[in-house]
Design an enzyme around this catalytic site. Structure first.
Site, PDB file in Angstrom:
ATOM      1  CG  ASP A  57       2.026  21.383 -13.103  1.00  0.00           C
ATOM      2  OD1 ASP A  57       2.010  21.118 -14.317  1.00  0.00           O
ATOM      3  OD2 ASP A  57       2.934  21.009 -12.327  1.00  0.00           O
ATOM      4  CE  LYS A  58      -7.832  21.853 -10.663  1.00  0.00           C
ATOM      5  NZ  LYS A  58      -8.724  20.677 -10.522  1.00  0.00           N
TER       6      LYS A  58
END
Length: 248
Positions: A57-58
């Site tokens: 995830d970012k």
């Protein structure tokens, strides 16, 4: 973006880098910068840049695996799909488990079509299992430091499982209190990964030091700061000989 300084492992088949938090691994539908934009500096003489073997995830930091050519990517894809790659995550959560270790067995499904990759517990969803153990506690701050070991690889699995247990990950903007103004960044880190890339050789293991934004909360939970020494690759290994053989 200097990815050479974040290199954790390199051989002729793959690379493992320490992904920084706050940047997506690939460009989304709205565009913008991504980690892939800097992959060209990791070619090390090959005609093409490496490619993502999986994603983080970012806002998650830590171990990210890249394949250096098609055959290696195919092999890595099979290993991830069959669950043969072991992953360890560190997280600081809000709240405190009653026990010191356990297993979460909770199926997950898509929240709804308008929420993209957002997930929720769903008895009709895909089977999802996550092991966990407490590494430290800070009762006065209402925090716990937990090691998670996902046995399946569902989207947002650790984040949803932690929320469902009543201790969401600190700073989670989707499943926790990270949406409020002034909230800390997501305290989730891909600490280690073990990859049995070649059957004739020992598995490759890489560790990524916890990011700076997690150290204060980890220390409050009793984790010694000197145990987070950098595990980045020694400079002399950047020019090591290549080996492209792979055993199926």
């Amino acid at each position: 973006m200097d990815l050479l300084s974040r290199l954790l492992h390199r051989d002729g088949l793959m690379l493992v880098i320490d992904k920084p938090a706050g940047i997506p691994v690939h460009r989304g539908p709205k565009g913008g910068p991504s980690l892939e934009d800097a992959f060209d500096q990791l070619r090390f003489g090959l005609p093409r840049a490496p490619a993502l073997a999986h994603r983080l995830d970012k806002d998650t930091s830590g171990c990210l695996v890249l394949g250096r050519h098609r055959k290696a990517l195919d092999r890595l894809g099979k290993l991830f799909k069959t669950g043969r790659i072991s992953k360890t995550y560190w997280a600081v959560v809000e709240g405190a488990p009653e026990d010191d270790a356990g297993e979460i067995d909770l199926a997950l499904g898509r929240l709804d079509a308008t929420r993209g990759w957002w997930m929720q517990p769903d008895p009709m969803g895909l089977p999802s299992r996550t092991g966990w153990r407490v590494l430290g506690r800070a009762p006065e701050a209402g925090l716990s430091f937990i090691e998670f070991t996902p046995h399946t690889g569902r989207t947002h699995q650790i984040r949803v499982h932690a929320q469902a247990m009543g201790w969401p990950i600190l700073g989670d903007p989707i499943y926790g209190s990270g949406r409020r103004e002034g909230a800390p960044p997501l305290h989730l880190h891909a600490r280690a990964i073990t990859i049995p890339m070649q059957d004739s050789k020992e598995p490759v293991r890489a560790e990524a030091p916890a990011p700076a934004h997690m150290l204060e909360a980890m220390a409050a939970c009793g984790w010694p700061k000197d145990s987070n020494a950098s595990a980045t690759m020694a400079p002399e290994l950047l020019n090591q000989p290549e080996a492209f053989n792979i055993t199926e």
